[in-house]
Design an enzyme around this catalytic site. Structure first.
Site, PDB file in Angstrom:
ATOM      1  N   SER A  50     -40.768  11.951 -21.712  1.00  0.00           N
ATOM      2  CA  SER A  50     -40.218  13.300 -21.864  1.00  0.00           C
ATOM      3  C   SER A  50     -38.860  13.202 -22.559  1.00  0.00           C
ATOM      4  CB  SER A  50     -40.036  13.940 -20.481  1.00  0.00           C
ATOM      5  OG  SER A  50     -39.024  13.236 -19.769  1.00  0.00           O
ATOM      6  N   ASP A  85     -43.648  13.525 -25.066  1.00  0.00           N
ATOM      7  CA  ASP A  85     -44.194  14.575 -24.202  1.00  0.00           C
ATOM      8  C   ASP A  85     -43.261  15.798 -24.252  1.00  0.00           C
ATOM      9  OD1 ASP A  85     -45.862  15.644 -22.190  1.00  0.00           O
ATOM     10  OD2 ASP A  85     -44.599  14.829 -20.591  1.00  0.00           O
ATOM     11  N   HIS A  86     -43.805  16.956 -24.592  1.00  0.00           N
ATOM     12  CA  HIS A  86     -43.018  18.208 -24.646  1.00  0.00           C
ATOM     13  C   HIS A  86     -41.755  18.080 -25.497  1.00  0.00           C
ATOM     14  CE1 HIS A  86     -45.492  20.284 -21.690  1.00  0.00           C
ATOM     15  NE2 HIS A  86     -45.515  19.155 -21.016  1.00  0.00           N
ATOM     16  N   ASP A 106     -43.768  20.979 -28.368  1.00  0.00           N
ATOM     17  CA  ASP A 106     -43.966  22.079 -27.430  1.00  0.00           C
ATOM     18  C   ASP A 106     -43.199  23.306 -27.903  1.00  0.00           C
ATOM     19  OD1 ASP A 106     -44.119  23.875 -25.385  1.00  0.00           O
ATOM     20  OD2 ASP A 106     -43.564  22.476 -23.791  1.00  0.00           O
ATOM     21  N   GLY A 179     -45.982  18.954 -11.685  1.00  0.00           N
ATOM     22  CA  GLY A 179     -45.457  18.738 -10.333  1.00  0.00           C
ATOM     23  C   GLY A 179     -46.565  18.883  -9.296  1.00  0.00           C
ATOM     24  N   ASN A 235     -52.593  14.150 -18.732  1.00  0.00           N
ATOM     25  CA  ASN A 235     -51.199  13.733 -18.501  1.00  0.00           C
ATOM     26  C   ASN A 235     -50.925  13.567 -17.011  1.00  0.00           C
ATOM     27  OD1 ASN A 235     -51.054  14.313 -21.205  1.00  0.00           O
ATOM     28  ND2 ASN A 235     -49.281  15.664 -21.036  1.00  0.00           N
ATOM     29  N   VAL A 236     -50.305  12.445 -16.677  1.00  0.00           N
ATOM     30  CA  VAL A 236     -49.987  12.173 -15.276  1.00  0.00           C
ATOM     31  C   VAL A 236     -48.548  11.673 -15.173  1.00  0.00           C
ATOM     32  CG1 VAL A 236     -50.536  10.737 -13.273  1.00  0.00           C
ATOM     33  CG2 VAL A 236     -52.387  11.614 -14.709  1.00  0.00           C
ATOM     34  N   THR A 238     -46.236  13.021 -11.960  1.00  0.00           N
ATOM     35  CA  THR A 238     -45.824  13.153 -10.559  1.00  0.00           C
ATOM     36  C   THR A 238     -46.492  12.133  -9.634  1.00  0.00           C
ATOM     37  OG1 THR A 238     -45.418  15.485 -10.934  1.00  0.00           O
ATOM     38  CG2 THR A 238     -45.682  14.825  -8.647  1.00  0.00           C
TER      39      THR A 238
HETATM   40  P1  13P Z   1     -47.768  15.971 -13.570  1.00  0.00           P
HETATM   41  O1  13P Z   1     -46.369  15.546 -13.302  1.00  0.00           O
HETATM   42  O2  13P Z   1     -48.143  17.165 -12.788  1.00  0.00           O
HETATM   43  O3  13P Z   1     -48.733  14.858 -13.436  1.00  0.00           O
HETATM   44  O4  13P Z   1     -47.824  16.452 -15.095  1.00  0.00           O
HETATM   45  C1  13P Z   1     -47.525  15.551 -16.118  1.00  0.00           C
HETATM   46  C2  13P Z   1     -47.561  16.208 -17.438  1.00  0.00           C
HETATM   47  O5  13P Z   1     -48.319  17.110 -17.681  1.00  0.00           O
HETATM   48  C3  13P Z   1     -46.647  15.710 -18.469  1.00  0.00           C
HETATM   49  O6  13P Z   1     -46.640  16.499 -19.600  1.00  0.00           O
END
Ligand code: 13P
Length: 294
Positions: A50, A85-86, A106, A179, A235-236, A238
């Site tokens: 991120s 990411d984003h 994003d 999250g 995407n993972v 959390t």
């Molecule tokens: P989670 O933290 O819910 O797994 O989402 C991760 C995510 O979508 C990153 O862009």
């Protein structure tokens, strides 16, 4: 060196009915755990970062070089993409210059016409350099990196328009959130995903990969059903954070000696790093990408 663009690995996944995990990293140990998990499972993988984690780690070049050097240093032989990411428009360009091979722009907080226009510009930049582009329509709810969103279900017309500009994979809001999911969450909007997937396949003229954000905590059966409707990247973040936190906490609190004397971070971080690797391997098995080195 096995660093590749995200385009081919995710397109292949889409065409063969499985999904590739994009796992967020935060530091050296996190990156090692993700790469080791992918290697152990013989799965292609995206190491995602991120904007907040880029800042924390010291810049886009630090992240790209870290992943490249670990890929080499750990003898990783599975395909690995370095994914933003984003990202903002500016960070997308910076990450491309730094050596990222997969970029998510994003623009979901912009008016859709502007989101599409900016994405289009990045697509031509990226494709000229062999880099893949992900865009977002609708939006993902929840909280990531301190940014909180309400979440908006993606419009099929907007998804079609975004597909038409040539993005390699498309993130769509389908009731997913970043999250932890609240107890009253009603699940992914799978019928909407199915309709959206069919519509964008038609625009593209071949199967179009969809990205499922907020992969942590989504029941396995929902993820697997979503894959049948076109999801090819999940995407993972959390889940790995929770696993790391719990394991380090349990380890440190397990022994007076650890609290008082064992201040070597290589020792007290190890259970956390092992827990990330286990969590990533478990997700890879659910996504169906184990053994899919393509
Ligand atoms: P989670 O933290 O819910 O797994 O989402 C991760 C995510 O979508 C990153 O862009």
């Amino acid at each position: 060196m096995t660093i590749v663009s995200g385009a081919k690995m995710i397109q292949t996944a889409r065409e063969h009915g499985y999904a590739i995990g994009a796992f967020n990293t935060n530091n050296l140990e996190w990156t090692q755990a993700i790469l080791r998990a992918a290697q152990a499972q013989q799965a292609p993988v995206l190491v995602a970062v991120s904007m907040g984690a880029i800042k924390y780690m010291g810049g886009a070049k630090v992240v790209a070089d870290l992943v490249r050097n670990l890929d080499y240093g750990l003898n990783i032989t599975v395909p690995v993409a370095i994914h933003l990411d984003h990202g903002s428009f500016e960070m997308a360009k910076e990450a491309m210059a730094a050596g990222f091979t997969s970029i998510m722009f994003d623009g979901s907080d912009l008016p859709i016409a502007e989101n599409i226009l900016k994405t289009k510009e990045l697509v031509s930049w990226a494709h000229g350099r062999g880099i893949a582009i992900e865009a977002e329509v609708g939006s993902i709810g929840g909280e990531e990196d301190g940014i909180v969103g309400a979440g908006e279900i993606a419009s099929i017309d907007e998804a079609k328009a975004m597909t038409a500009v040539g993005v390699d994979y498309l993130a769509a809001g389908i009731g997913n959130i970043h999250g932890q999911y609240p107890a009253n969450w009603t699940g992914l909007k799978l019928a909407h995903l199915q309709a959206l997937g069919a519509a964008i396949d038609e625009v593209r003229g071949r199967p179009m990969p969809i990205v499922l954000h907020g992969g942590s905590g989504v029941p396995d059966e929902q993820i697997q059903e979503a894959i049948t409707y076109g999801v090819a990247k999940v995407n993972v973040n959390t889940e790995a954070q929770l696993a790391f936190h719990q394991a380090v906490r349990d380890f440190v609190l397990s022994d007076e000696d650890l609290v008082g004397k064992n201040y070597d971070p290589r020792k007290f971080l190890k259970p956390g790093v092992d827990a990330i690797q286990a969590a990533v391997e478990e997700r890879i098995a659910v996504f169906g990408s184990a053994g899919k080195v393509n």
